[in-house]
Design a protein around this motif. Structure first.
Motif: not given
Length: 426
Positions: A62, A65-66, A69, A71, A79, A134, A160
């Motif tokens: 996660d 990926t965050g 993206r 974040l 997170l 999240s 997320e």
């Protein structure tokens, strides 16, 4: 039927199957013994501790990926699952397990002239839908509280935290199975498709209460679209008000913690109010500590004149939940002005006064409109775990009850049990 229409039909069918299972499991959980619920929570805590590495591996997916993206650091912090946060989830479940069973408690009892004996007795609500963003620990906190209160839960976490939440859910299912309770008492929406939220909000034949935990956009959407009652957790535009009577060292310590311990949580202080006659004695140390920790400083003209590091605050700053290392600072002439500012710009979450005088502290507590009011303590204590609840499902900021941290007791309803000896009504 078009492909999109078929997908929507499939999603609705999937969600309604989820709801049917939650209703059935909720009936079993509602009558479960206190011992069985306690066992489920303790075994779930043990499963979390056994699976630390797999939880962190899921969380790493996660986090990766965050970052892809884009974040922010604050979002990534919310997170992340560290060893300490996993242990915090486990110990939170154990604290919830050790609390008195909130189901079946006699809340009040009285007799009326007809001879009837009337009792108000706590009961589970039923099925609770929790929509959150999240923070993966909410999965454990929300589920644990629902189990304790005898409620089934349908969880919809942010995309997320999808893998992290799934790994936590497996541990919760282990606990339920070990106690002989239905695993489907705790479920999650099995897709990241945003349309699933819209379907969930229409499922009033399955879900009894919706709890949104996230930003203003999420809460406003849920309030607008939900067919069920909503227990709202809104943003935390929180203030810490420093009076001249406060010990300067205490003010420095509490303000630094209130802002910088974890800037990205809803209990963080976002605005500092300070008496004009405390600026010379208290403000330099407070701002030194914040600046050294990397906090951006914004303030009104008086605060800017007192410290060149302070940028000009705009009107929007007084209404902003930064969730980041940014703070706005405003000088006030009196307790009355501080209270007026808080009630005009606060979100009803948590407000604090730092004072060496009991009288103004009492007045502040009486007049400030907020779910939580602190005296000489950090706003970051605005947390159900810190209140002895083990965890919280959120901080309810509406004026209706329940208000403030929502623990297991707040997730119950009640019914009236009326005992007679053969009475009939005239």
């Amino acid at each position: 039927m078009t492909a999109n229409a078929a997908e929507r039909t499939d999603l609705q069918a999937q969600m309604h199957e989820l709801g049917d299972a939650a209703v059935a499991a909720g009936r079993g959980l509602a009558t479960a013994s206190a011992d069985a619920k306690e066992t489920a929570l303790r075994q779930a805590a043990a499963a979390l501790r056994r699976n630390v590495e797999s939880l962190k591996a899921a969380n790493a997916r996660d986090l990766e990926t965050g970052r892809e993206r884009g974040l922010t650091d604050a979002q990534l912090d919310r997170l992340e699952l560290t060893d300490g946060r996993i242990e915090g989830m486990a110990s939170g479940l154990e604290t919830i397990a050790a609390l008195p069973d909130p189901v079946g408690a006699e809340l009040a009892r009285w007799q009326v002239p007809t001879g009837l004996d009337i009792a108000r007795v706590s009961t589970p609500i039923g099925v609770i839908g929790i929509i959150y963003e999240s923070r993966p620990n909410v999965t454990a906190d929300a589920a644990g509280l629902c189990i304790k209160a005898g409620n089934a839960a349908i969880l919809r976490g942010g995309s997320e935290s999808y893998h992290s939440a799934g790994a936590i859910l497996e541990c919760l299912h282990e606990g339920l199975a070990a106690a002989g309770l239905p695993e489907r008492a705790v479920q999650r929406v099995p897709t990241t498709n945003r349309e699933a939220v819209g379907v969930l909000l229409t499922m009033d034949s399955h879900v009894d209460l919706i709890v949104p935990r996230g930003g203003r956009g999420l809460v406003e959407r849920v309030k607008t679209e939900s067919r069920m009652p909503v227990l709202a957790h809104l943003e935390g535009v929180n203030h810490s008000y420093v009076q001249a009577s406060c010990d300067p060292a205490m003010a420095r310590s509490v303000i630094h913690n209130a802002k910088m311990r974890r800037p990205g949580i809803c209990g963080a202080t976002e605005t500092i109010l300070i008496d004009r006659d405390a600026i010379a004695s208290h403000l330099p140390g407070i701002l030194d500590d914040l600046a050294e920790a990397g906090c951006e400083l914004r303030g009104d003209a008086t605060i800017q004149a007192a410290d060149s590091r302070v940028a000009a605050a705009t009107e929007a700053d007084w209404d902003t939940e930064y969730l980041a290392p940014i703070v706005s600072v405003k000088a006030v002439d009196s307790l009355d002005e501080a209270v007026a500012h808080v009630n005009a710009h606060g979100s009803g979450h948590t407000e604090a006064i730092l004072s060496g005088d009991d009288a103004p502290a009492r007045t502040f507590c009486e007049r400030v409109d907020a779910a939580i009011v602190m005296v000489n303590a950090s706003t970051q204590f605005a947390d159900g775990g810190e209140f002895g609840m083990g965890a919280e499902i959120g901080i309810a900021t509406d004026r209706t009850v329940p208000r403030g941290p929502i623990g297991a007791t707040e997730l119950t309803s009640y019914k009236y049990v009326v005992r007679g000896t053969g009475q009939t009504r005239a």
